[in-house]
Design a protein around this motif. Structure first.
Motif, PDB file in Angstrom:
ATOM      1  N   ARG A   1       0.856  -1.194   0.000  1.00  0.00           N
ATOM      2  CA  ARG A   1       0.000   0.000   0.000  1.00  0.00           C
ATOM      3  C   ARG A   1       0.887   1.236   0.000  1.00  0.00           C
ATOM      4  O   ARG A   1       2.088   1.147   0.211  1.00  0.00           O
ATOM      5  N   MET A   2       0.254   2.382  -0.193  1.00  0.00           N
ATOM      6  CA  MET A   2       0.975   3.629  -0.270  1.00  0.00           C
ATOM      7  C   MET A   2       0.241   4.699   0.524  1.00  0.00           C
ATOM      8  O   MET A   2      -0.987   4.691   0.579  1.00  0.00           O
ATOM      9  N   ARG A   3       1.014   5.632   1.099  1.00  0.00           N
ATOM     10  CA  ARG A   3       0.401   6.772   1.770  1.00  0.00           C
ATOM     11  C   ARG A   3       1.307   7.988   1.625  1.00  0.00           C
ATOM     12  O   ARG A   3       2.515   7.871   1.475  1.00  0.00           O
ATOM     13  N   LYS A   4       0.673   9.144   1.691  1.00  0.00           N
ATOM     14  CA  LYS A   4       1.397  10.411   1.616  1.00  0.00           C
ATOM     15  C   LYS A   4       2.159  10.632   2.916  1.00  0.00           C
ATOM     16  O   LYS A   4       1.674  10.316   3.998  1.00  0.00           O
ATOM     17  N   VAL A   5       3.361  11.210   2.777  1.00  0.00           N
ATOM     18  CA  VAL A   5       4.178  11.610   3.921  1.00  0.00           C
ATOM     19  C   VAL A   5       4.255  13.128   3.858  1.00  0.00           C
ATOM     20  O   VAL A   5       4.601  13.690   2.813  1.00  0.00           O
ATOM     21  N   ASP A   6       3.926  13.810   4.956  1.00  0.00           N
ATOM     22  CA  ASP A   6       3.909  15.276   4.941  1.00  0.00           C
ATOM     23  C   ASP A   6       5.262  15.880   4.596  1.00  0.00           C
ATOM     24  O   ASP A   6       5.337  16.891   3.901  1.00  0.00           O
ATOM     25  N   SER A   7       6.328  15.273   5.114  1.00  0.00           N
ATOM     26  CA  SER A   7       7.679  15.753   4.822  1.00  0.00           C
ATOM     27  C   SER A   7       8.658  14.619   5.094  1.00  0.00           C
ATOM     28  O   SER A   7       8.322  13.642   5.741  1.00  0.00           O
ATOM     29  N   LEU A   8       9.873  14.786   4.578  1.00  0.00           N
ATOM     30  CA  LEU A   8      10.894  13.758   4.730  1.00  0.00           C
ATOM     31  C   LEU A   8      12.149  14.388   5.302  1.00  0.00           C
ATOM     32  O   LEU A   8      12.741  15.277   4.683  1.00  0.00           O
ATOM     33  N   GLU A   9      12.528  13.961   6.484  1.00  0.00           N
ATOM     34  CA  GLU A   9      13.725  14.470   7.157  1.00  0.00           C
ATOM     35  C   GLU A   9      14.968  13.987   6.418  1.00  0.00           C
ATOM     36  O   GLU A   9      15.082  12.808   6.085  1.00  0.00           O
ATOM     37  N   VAL A  10      15.904  14.909   6.152  1.00  0.00           N
ATOM     38  CA  VAL A  10      17.187  14.586   5.531  1.00  0.00           C
ATOM     39  C   VAL A  10      18.272  15.058   6.503  1.00  0.00           C
ATOM     40  O   VAL A  10      18.724  16.198   6.430  1.00  0.00           O
ATOM     41  N   PRO A  11      18.676  14.183   7.438  1.00  0.00           N
ATOM     42  CA  PRO A  11      19.656  14.576   8.461  1.00  0.00           C
ATOM     43  C   PRO A  11      21.011  14.929   7.851  1.00  0.00           C
ATOM     44  O   PRO A  11      21.312  14.535   6.718  1.00  0.00           O
ATOM     45  N   PRO A  12      21.846  15.654   8.604  1.00  0.00           N
ATOM     46  CA  PRO A  12      23.175  15.995   8.091  1.00  0.00           C
ATOM     47  C   PRO A  12      24.004  14.740   7.837  1.00  0.00           C
ATOM     48  O   PRO A  12      23.825  13.719   8.513  1.00  0.00           O
ATOM     49  N   THR A  13      24.878  14.827   6.863  1.00  0.00           N
ATOM     50  CA  THR A  13      25.808  13.750   6.472  1.00  0.00           C
ATOM     51  C   THR A  13      25.104  12.408   6.265  1.00  0.00           C
ATOM     52  O   THR A  13      25.604  11.371   6.664  1.00  0.00           O
TER      53      THR A  13
END
Length: 157
Positions: free
Chosen positions: A94-106
């Protein structure tokens, strides 16, 4: 000036001074995208007038000292671009929307089939294998990142 007012003003100055510095003392995110590709898809208009969807996969790399957050994107090729994730429920993907995606440093975040990906909702034309489409990713801190995304067939070939 009484001592209470003096203490308040000194405290306020202490809070405001760091904001007057020339730059961000923590550095900034440095977002890069590698290997971006979109799934080839013919445009099929249904009876409802709704368009067809496709997906974009890529690797997001943050070479900076602070994290950032992918909020979504835009492209002239689709009505909307959203971050989605795939997950299993009773052996059904299944699929669902993600409000945002965290991109941590390094860190590098892989957006790939069967996992996190970008949905192109309501494509406005067929996505033909071998062509490229423009995609602008929107980030919370570092702003827009414009990409040329290659269109590939099944499995990214």
């Amino acid at each position: 000036m009484n001592s209470t007012l003096r203490a308040f003003i000194l405290g306020l100055i202490t809070l405001l001074l760091p904001g007057c510095a020339g730059g961000d003392s923590q550095g900034a995110p440095e977002i890069k995208a590698d290997g971006a590709w979109a799934r080839a898809m013919p445009l099929i208009q249904g009876e409802s007038g709704a368009g067809t969807n496709s997906a974009v996969y890529l690797a997001l790399r943050n070479d900076g000292e602070v994290g950032d957050r992918l909020l979504g994107g835009e492209t002239p090729t689709a009505a909307a671009v959203e971050v989605h994730e795939s997950y299993l429920v009773d052996d059904v993907l299944r699929m669902r929307k993600v409000d945002s995606l965290e991109v941590p440093p390094t860190t590098t975040i892989e957006l790939k089939p069967g996992g996190l990906h970008l949905m192109l909702l309501g494509i406005t034309r067929s996505l033909v294998e071998g062509e490229e489409v423009e995609l602008t990713l929107k980030f919370e801190r570092s702003g827009p990142l414009v990409l040329r995304v290659s269109v590939r067939g099944p499995g990214g070939r």
